[in-house]
Design an enzyme around this catalytic site. Sequence first.
Site, short mmCIF file in Angstrom:
data_model
loop_
_atom_site.label_atom_id
_atom_site.label_comp_id
_atom_site.label_asym_id
_atom_site.label_seq_id
_atom_site.Cartn_x
_atom_site.Cartn_y
_atom_site.Cartn_z
CB ILE A 28 90.18 -55.43 -89.41
CG1 ILE A 28 89.39 -54.17 -89.04
CG2 ILE A 28 91.53 -55.09 -90.01
CD1 ILE A 28 89.99 -53.39 -87.89
N GLY A 87 94.40 -61.36 -84.48
CA GLY A 87 94.34 -62.81 -84.66
C GLY A 87 94.90 -63.24 -86.01
CE LYS A 116 111.88 -71.40 -98.12
NZ LYS A 116 111.38 -70.14 -97.57
CB SER A 131 88.52 -56.76 -86.08
OG SER A 131 87.50 -56.32 -86.93
CB THR A 176 113.06 -63.37 -92.40
OG1 THR A 176 112.76 -62.20 -93.14
CG2 THR A 176 114.31 -64.02 -92.92
N PRO A 217 120.64 -72.53 -99.66
CG PRO A 217 122.58 -73.73 -99.13
CD PRO A 217 122.11 -72.45 -99.77
CB VAL A 277 90.48 -52.38 -80.53
CG1 VAL A 277 91.03 -51.26 -79.66
CG2 VAL A 277 90.54 -53.71 -79.80
C1 LIG Z 1 103.26 -59.90 -99.78
C2 LIG Z 1 103.64 -60.55 -98.48
C3 LIG Z 1 104.24 -61.80 -98.49
C4 LIG Z 1 104.65 -62.40 -97.29
N1 LIG Z 1 105.30 -63.59 -97.33
C5 LIG Z 1 105.77 -64.13 -96.18
C6 LIG Z 1 106.47 -65.36 -96.18
O1 LIG Z 1 106.66 -66.00 -97.20
N2 LIG Z 1 106.92 -65.84 -95.01
C7 LIG Z 1 106.72 -65.18 -93.83
O2 LIG Z 1 107.18 -65.65 -92.78
N3 LIG Z 1 106.01 -64.04 -93.81
C8 LIG Z 1 105.55 -63.49 -94.93
N4 LIG Z 1 104.84 -62.33 -94.89
C9 LIG Z 1 104.55 -61.73 -93.60
C10 LIG Z 1 103.40 -62.46 -92.94
O3 LIG Z 1 102.26 -62.44 -93.78
C11 LIG Z 1 103.06 -61.79 -91.62
O4 LIG Z 1 104.23 -61.57 -90.89
C12 LIG Z 1 102.19 -62.67 -90.79
O5 LIG Z 1 101.06 -63.04 -91.51
C13 LIG Z 1 101.78 -62.00 -89.52
O6 LIG Z 1 100.87 -60.96 -89.76
P1 LIG Z 1 100.21 -60.28 -88.51
O7 LIG Z 1 99.57 -61.31 -87.69
O8 LIG Z 1 101.24 -59.42 -87.88
O9 LIG Z 1 99.14 -59.28 -89.14
P2 LIG Z 1 97.71 -59.57 -89.84
O10 LIG Z 1 97.66 -60.88 -90.53
O11 LIG Z 1 97.42 -58.35 -90.66
O12 LIG Z 1 96.69 -59.64 -88.63
C14 LIG Z 1 96.23 -58.48 -87.99
C15 LIG Z 1 95.14 -58.85 -87.01
O13 LIG Z 1 94.81 -57.71 -86.23
C16 LIG Z 1 93.41 -57.55 -86.19
N5 LIG Z 1 93.12 -56.12 -86.03
C17 LIG Z 1 93.68 -55.08 -86.66
N6 LIG Z 1 93.13 -53.92 -86.22
C18 LIG Z 1 92.23 -54.27 -85.29
C19 LIG Z 1 91.31 -53.54 -84.45
N7 LIG Z 1 91.23 -52.20 -84.51
N8 LIG Z 1 90.51 -54.23 -83.62
C20 LIG Z 1 90.57 -55.59 -83.54
N9 LIG Z 1 91.40 -56.32 -84.28
C21 LIG Z 1 92.20 -55.66 -85.14
C22 LIG Z 1 92.90 -58.13 -87.50
O14 LIG Z 1 91.54 -58.52 -87.39
C23 LIG Z 1 93.84 -59.33 -87.65
O15 LIG Z 1 93.32 -60.41 -86.90
C24 LIG Z 1 104.41 -61.74 -96.07
C25 LIG Z 1 103.75 -60.51 -96.06
C26 LIG Z 1 103.39 -59.90 -97.24
C27 LIG Z 1 102.72 -58.56 -97.20
#
Ligand SMILES: Cc1cc2nc3c(=O)[nH]c(=O)nc-3n(C[C@H](O)[C@H](O)[C@H](O)COP(=O)(O)OP(=O)(O)OC[C@H]3O[C@@H](n4cnc5c(N)ncnc54)[C@H](O)[C@@H]3O)c2cc1C
Length: 510
Positions: A49, A15, A85, A46, A353, A105, A192
């Site tokens: 997490i 999530g 932006k 979760s 990105t 840009p 999970v």
């Molecule tokens: C330093 C940094 C800067 C960034 N800046 C940008 C930006 O400027 N622009 C941009 O587009 N992106 C940026 N990103 C990337 C962006 O943060 C992510 O692509 C975006 O938040 C998506 O993350 P996610 O949903 O894949 O993972 P997460 O946010 O990590 O979510 C993972 C989910 O999985 C769940 N989960 C994990 N394991 C389990 C389990 N075993 N059981 C149940 N649930 C579980 C967790 O509870 C959570 O809900 C950045 C990333 C970093 C590290």
Amino acid sequence: MTNSKQCKNIIILGGGTAGWMTANLMVQQWQKKIANNQLSITLVESADIGVIGVGEGSTPQLKSFFDKIGVTEQEWMPQCNATYKNGILFKNWSGKDDFDSYFHPFTSIIDAHTAPAFVYNSQFRRKGYDVDSCPDRFFLSATLAKQQKSPIGNKNFPFDVNYGYHFDAVLLGKFLSTFAVTKGIKHVIGTVNEAELAPNGDLHALVLNDGKKLAGDLFIDCSGFASVLLQKTLKVPFISFKENLFNDRAVTIATPHEDTAKLNSQTISTAMKYGWAWDIPLTNRTGNGYVYSSDFCTAQQAEDELREKLKLTDSSIKANHLKMKVGRVEKHWHRNCLAVGLSQGFIEPLEATALHFVQEAIDGFIEAYENGGFTHQYQAAFNDKMNARFDGIRDYIVSHYRLSNRKDTQYWRLNGANPNISNSLKIIVQCWLNGDDLNKALVQPGMVSFYPPVSWHVILAGYGVFPQLNNDLEKNELANKYDLPHIDQFIERCSLNFQDHYQFLNSRPQ
Ligand SMILES: Cc1cc2nc3c(=O)[nH]c(=O)nc-3n(C[C@H](O)[C@H](O)[C@H](O)COP(=O)(O)OP(=O)(O)OC[C@H]3O[C@@H](n4cnc5c(N)ncnc54)[C@H](O)[C@@H]3O)c2cc1C
């Protein structure tokens, strides 16, 4: 391979922003099936997490995401402390005198009048002629950013300008989750512990820590860097980009605005000793972060350098340290599992990105899945496309380091000499140095490039990848074909149709 025609249950694991963007796009696409009880979509996350919680900048693609799910800016932006932006200002990257900064840009239709002059001038500058080829002068969004204006033109201005957003990533996740649930997504809280496989090796069910099972036909792995389903369970290999991109850590600190009645409408990216720092304006605060390589400095050194940059003496303002896994999976869609977001890979956030890629992955998957009659017919083509997109973005990001002339630390010296660059990137740089046509080079067979020619011109010219000025060249009228003061006036006059960013956001009806 599974025939997924009978796909009745989709389970999304995770999530974070990726999970909730997936949920919203899928519920939008298949709302009739959901309403007729032919399809059910469940998102499980979760409580223990957390989400990554960073990711505060976007490309213009995010606008089309909200348009697609039918949410207006007035609905989501105030709830996520979001701002506009116009692009990204790069400071101190090139390491060359006279090239301390340039603006990347988001280009728009209006630039069709001025961008050709930039490309033309940079062509002559590459031959040693003394013509202005700094990108900032040629793009309306650079001027809007400089003037701290919003990219939304007055009603009588006949052109739309492309723009991205800045936002609070945690609030965005909350907004998207509420919206998806009202549209019919089932939401389960649980961790999970393991995934059960069917006899044919496909995923069959997720087993939660309270013993409950969630069976499904198709699984979307949005579990972040953990990649619980695709990498851990189905053992799809991860291809690290460490050789190309050294950065693997980040430290973030949020600070109050210095001037509460002013608001930048650009991201500022400043090169640091061991990486770079972002400065992202939200309505209520500034998001700051330093992306660096742990091979060259410790977490404390990075935090200290960031605090020094921010002139932050208040130690009660806490820093947040993060690890990053940079690279991509070998296959994004494998068996009955699609990975989206950090679980499919991540390229450091220099051009913001990641969410753009999330949207492309889901849109591309939905198209391939539907075209294949809900089978895996187009799985290989989808995976090839995703890989090419990843590698293309990687090359553009790599060029920020490889083209730099900074020599102040071993980090920059090694980056500048890094031999691990792709063939496509070598061809692009060689083409530029030879003074050849980049537009043509980028569409040659086998070339992988996510970014359009104008972005390549912007970075190469912005870094000053030019030969010495050749004063022996005879005056060439062709080199001065464009009337630059006229271009300045044109952009200046256009910018009069845009309002101050801070005032625009504060006066807009909610
Ligand atoms: C330093 C940094 C800067 C960034 N800046 C940008 C930006 O400027 N622009 C941009 O587009 N992106 C940026 N990103 C990337 C962006 O943060 C992510 O692509 C975006 O938040 C998506 O993350 P996610 O949903 O894949 O993972 P997460 O946010 O990590 O979510 C993972 C989910 O999985 C769940 N989960 C994990 N394991 C389990 C389990 N075993 N059981 C149940 N649930 C579980 C967790 O509870 C959570 O809900 C950045 C990333 C970093 C590290």
